[in-house]
Design a protein around this motif. Structure first.
Motif, PDB file in Angstrom:
ATOM      1  N   LYS A  11      31.837  67.429   4.193  1.00 54.40           N
ATOM      2  CA  LYS A  11      33.071  68.144   4.528  1.00 54.40           C
ATOM      3  C   LYS A  11      32.676  69.363   5.355  1.00 54.40           C
ATOM      4  O   LYS A  11      31.873  70.192   4.922  1.00 54.40           O
ATOM      5  N   LEU A  12      33.242  69.451   6.529  1.00 58.35           N
ATOM      6  CA  LEU A  12      32.918  70.564   7.421  1.00 58.35           C
ATOM      7  C   LEU A  12      33.803  71.766   7.117  1.00 58.35           C
ATOM      8  O   LEU A  12      34.961  71.605   6.717  1.00 58.35           O
ATOM      9  N   PRO A  13      33.278  72.968   7.321  1.00 55.63           N
ATOM     10  CA  PRO A  13      34.084  74.167   7.061  1.00 55.63           C
ATOM     11  C   PRO A  13      35.245  74.276   8.051  1.00 55.63           C
ATOM     12  O   PRO A  13      35.143  73.827   9.191  1.00 55.63           O
ATOM     13  N   GLU A  14      36.329  74.869   7.588  1.00 53.31           N
ATOM     14  CA  GLU A  14      37.471  75.089   8.470  1.00 53.31           C
ATOM     15  C   GLU A  14      37.172  76.187   9.479  1.00 53.31           C
ATOM     16  O   GLU A  14      37.704  76.184  10.584  1.00 53.31           O
ATOM     17  N   SER A  15      36.339  77.139   9.089  1.00 51.72           N
ATOM     18  CA  SER A  15      36.000  78.259   9.963  1.00 51.72           C
ATOM     19  C   SER A  15      34.564  78.681   9.689  1.00 51.72           C
ATOM     20  O   SER A  15      34.065  78.532   8.581  1.00 51.72           O
ATOM     21  N   ILE A  16      33.921  79.188  10.730  1.00 56.87           N
ATOM     22  CA  ILE A  16      32.603  79.799  10.536  1.00 56.87           C
ATOM     23  C   ILE A  16      32.657  81.268  10.962  1.00 56.87           C
ATOM     24  O   ILE A  16      31.636  81.917  11.100  1.00 56.87           O
ATOM     25  N   ARG A  17      33.853  81.760  11.156  1.00 58.87           N
ATOM     26  CA  ARG A  17      34.070  83.148  11.581  1.00 58.87           C
ATOM     27  C   ARG A  17      34.006  84.075  10.371  1.00 58.87           C
ATOM     28  O   ARG A  17      34.647  83.818   9.359  1.00 58.87           O
ATOM     29  N   ASP A  18      33.249  85.146  10.490  1.00 54.24           N
ATOM     30  CA  ASP A  18      33.191  86.158   9.440  1.00 54.24           C
ATOM     31  C   ASP A  18      34.389  87.081   9.636  1.00 54.24           C
ATOM     32  O   ASP A  18      34.414  87.892  10.555  1.00 54.24           O
ATOM     33  N   GLU A  19      35.373  86.935   8.762  1.00 56.62           N
ATOM     34  CA  GLU A  19      36.618  87.695   8.878  1.00 56.62           C
ATOM     35  C   GLU A  19      36.431  89.172   8.533  1.00 56.62           C
ATOM     36  O   GLU A  19      37.271  89.992   8.880  1.00 56.62           O
ATOM     37  N   LYS A  20      35.346  89.504   7.842  1.00 62.69           N
ATOM     38  CA  LYS A  20      35.136  90.889   7.415  1.00 62.69           C
ATOM     39  C   LYS A  20      34.341  91.703   8.426  1.00 62.69           C
ATOM     40  O   LYS A  20      34.326  92.919   8.360  1.00 62.69           O
ATOM     41  N   ALA A  21      33.682  91.035   9.347  1.00 62.66           N
ATOM     42  CA  ALA A  21      32.856  91.745  10.327  1.00 62.66           C
ATOM     43  C   ALA A  21      33.712  92.245  11.477  1.00 62.66           C
ATOM     44  O   ALA A  21      34.684  91.607  11.869  1.00 62.66           O
ATOM     45  N   MET A  22      33.339  93.388  12.005  1.00 61.00           N
ATOM     46  CA  MET A  22      34.010  93.915  13.174  1.00 61.00           C
ATOM     47  C   MET A  22      32.962  94.111  14.264  1.00 61.00           C
ATOM     48  O   MET A  22      32.010  94.869  14.088  1.00 61.00           O
ATOM     49  N   PHE A  25      32.313  76.637  19.835  1.00 64.52           N
ATOM     50  CA  PHE A  25      31.477  75.477  19.582  1.00 64.52           C
ATOM     51  C   PHE A  25      32.370  74.370  19.047  1.00 64.52           C
ATOM     52  O   PHE A  25      33.267  74.627  18.248  1.00 64.52           O
ATOM     53  N   GLY A  26      32.117  73.171  19.501  1.00 66.00           N
ATOM     54  CA  GLY A  26      32.887  72.050  19.000  1.00 66.00           C
ATOM     55  C   GLY A  26      32.072  70.774  19.026  1.00 66.00           C
ATOM     56  O   GLY A  26      31.127  70.641  19.801  1.00 66.00           O
ATOM     57  N   ILE A  27      32.452  69.857  18.135  1.00 66.96           N
ATOM     58  CA  ILE A  27      31.821  68.541  18.097  1.00 66.96           C
ATOM     59  C   ILE A  27      32.899  67.489  17.892  1.00 66.96           C
ATOM     60  O   ILE A  27      33.935  67.746  17.291  1.00 66.96           O
ATOM     61  N   SER A  28      32.610  66.330  18.419  1.00 69.04           N
ATOM     62  CA  SER A  28      33.497  65.184  18.256  1.00 69.04           C
ATOM     63  C   SER A  28      32.727  64.125  17.482  1.00 69.04           C
ATOM     64  O   SER A  28      31.734  63.595  17.968  1.00 69.04           O
ATOM     65  N   TYR A  34      35.296  75.588  16.730  1.00 66.71           N
ATOM     66  CA  TYR A  34      35.107  76.884  16.093  1.00 66.71           C
ATOM     67  C   TYR A  34      35.064  77.964  17.161  1.00 66.71           C
ATOM     68  O   TYR A  34      34.551  77.753  18.261  1.00 66.71           O
ATOM     69  N   VAL A  35      35.583  79.151  16.804  1.00 68.84           N
ATOM     70  CA  VAL A  35      35.527  80.330  17.662  1.00 68.84           C
ATOM     71  C   VAL A  35      35.104  81.495  16.776  1.00 68.84           C
ATOM     72  O   VAL A  35      35.606  81.637  15.657  1.00 68.84           O
ATOM     73  N   THR A  64      29.589  83.279   9.803  1.00 74.20           N
ATOM     74  CA  THR A  64      29.119  83.260   8.422  1.00 74.20           C
ATOM     75  C   THR A  64      27.882  82.367   8.341  1.00 74.20           C
ATOM     76  O   THR A  64      27.479  81.757   9.336  1.00 74.20           O
ATOM     77  N   GLU A  65      27.334  82.239   7.155  1.00 79.15           N
ATOM     78  CA  GLU A  65      26.168  81.380   6.965  1.00 79.15           C
ATOM     79  C   GLU A  65      26.501  79.908   7.176  1.00 79.15           C
ATOM     80  O   GLU A  65      25.601  79.089   7.344  1.00 79.15           O
ATOM     81  N   LYS A  66      27.773  79.580   7.194  1.00 80.31           N
ATOM     82  CA  LYS A  66      28.184  78.195   7.422  1.00 80.31           C
ATOM     83  C   LYS A  66      27.745  77.675   8.788  1.00 80.31           C
ATOM     84  O   LYS A  66      27.667  76.475   9.007  1.00 80.31           O
ATOM     85  N   ILE A  67      27.442  78.578   9.694  1.00 80.02           N
ATOM     86  CA  ILE A  67      26.979  78.163  11.023  1.00 80.02           C
ATOM     87  C   ILE A  67      25.661  77.394  10.932  1.00 80.02           C
ATOM     88  O   ILE A  67      25.341  76.609  11.820  1.00 80.02           O
ATOM     89  N   ASN A  68      24.918  77.608   9.844  1.00 79.66           N
ATOM     90  CA  ASN A  68      23.624  76.939   9.695  1.00 79.66           C
ATOM     91  C   ASN A  68      23.738  75.421   9.756  1.00 79.66           C
ATOM     92  O   ASN A  68      22.784  74.749  10.143  1.00 79.66           O
ATOM     93  N   LEU A  69      24.887  74.880   9.384  1.00 81.89           N
ATOM     94  CA  LEU A  69      25.105  73.431   9.496  1.00 81.89           C
ATOM     95  C   LEU A  69      24.957  72.947  10.943  1.00 81.89           C
ATOM     96  O   LEU A  69      24.567  71.814  11.183  1.00 81.89           O
TER      97      LEU A  69
END
Length: 169
Positions: free
Chosen positions: A111-122, A131-134, A142-143, A148-153
């Motif tokens: 299951k892929l994450p819905e977002s890899i954006r860190d919402e708390k970072a400014m 980044f996108g994959i098909s 993703y934008v 977040t660490e989810k980008i490691n995938l």
């Protein structure tokens, strides 16, 4: 009549449209992409990985030649119709194609994450990344400016994409 502007945001919007506009040949499909749009200065680019109808995978590259255009526009008046875009295309090596297919296969199993954006970072002066994959069973886009660490995938695929044009980005 050419489009002229003195608004930097209008310029950057025109650049983003131009950099992201790839023409695909018949039977080609995008299987992954990566783009970076620096907010202050730099060379916005996008790289796509395309699978041809014969199964071969190649990369296509588009980048705004920022230094060339900015040196031409010394008075802060931008010609939106004369953006210099650097274009390149390469066939991925057999080894890179194998790595890519293996990594994409792994991603279809989870299951892929819905977002890899860190919402708390400014981030005030960072780049906007896309980044996108098909995959066979899903497409994801993703934008982020801070991830977040989810980008490691996706790091193996991102590194493979960037490797194709390390001399330019």
């Amino acid at each position: 009549m050419e489009r002229i502007s003195n608004d930097i945001q209008v310029l950057m919007n025109a650049v983003e449209l131009k950099v992201e506009n790839f023409e695909l040949k018949s039977g080609e499909k995008i299987i992954a992409y990566l783009s970076e749009f620096p907010t202050i200065s730099g060379f916005p680019y996008k790289i796509i990985l395309v699978e041809a109808s014969d199964g071969n995978i190649h990369s296509k590259f588009r980048q705004w030649d920022t230094s060339y255009n900015i040196s031409q526009w010394t008075h802060g008046i931008y010609n939106l119709d004369r953006l210099k875009i650097i274009i390149d295309e390469k066939i991925l090596s057999i080894a890179d194609q194998t790595i890519l297919k293996n990594e994409l296969s792994k991603l279809t199993q989870i299951k892929l994450p819905e977002s890899i954006r860190d919402e708390k970072a400014m981030i005030l002066d960072g780049s906007k990344w896309k980044f996108g994959i098909s995959l066979a069973n899903k497409n994801v886009d993703y934008v982020w400016t801070a991830s977040t660490e989810k980008i490691n995938l996706f790091v193996p695929i991102i590194e493979l994409i960037r490797k194709q044009y390390l001399d330019r980005i």
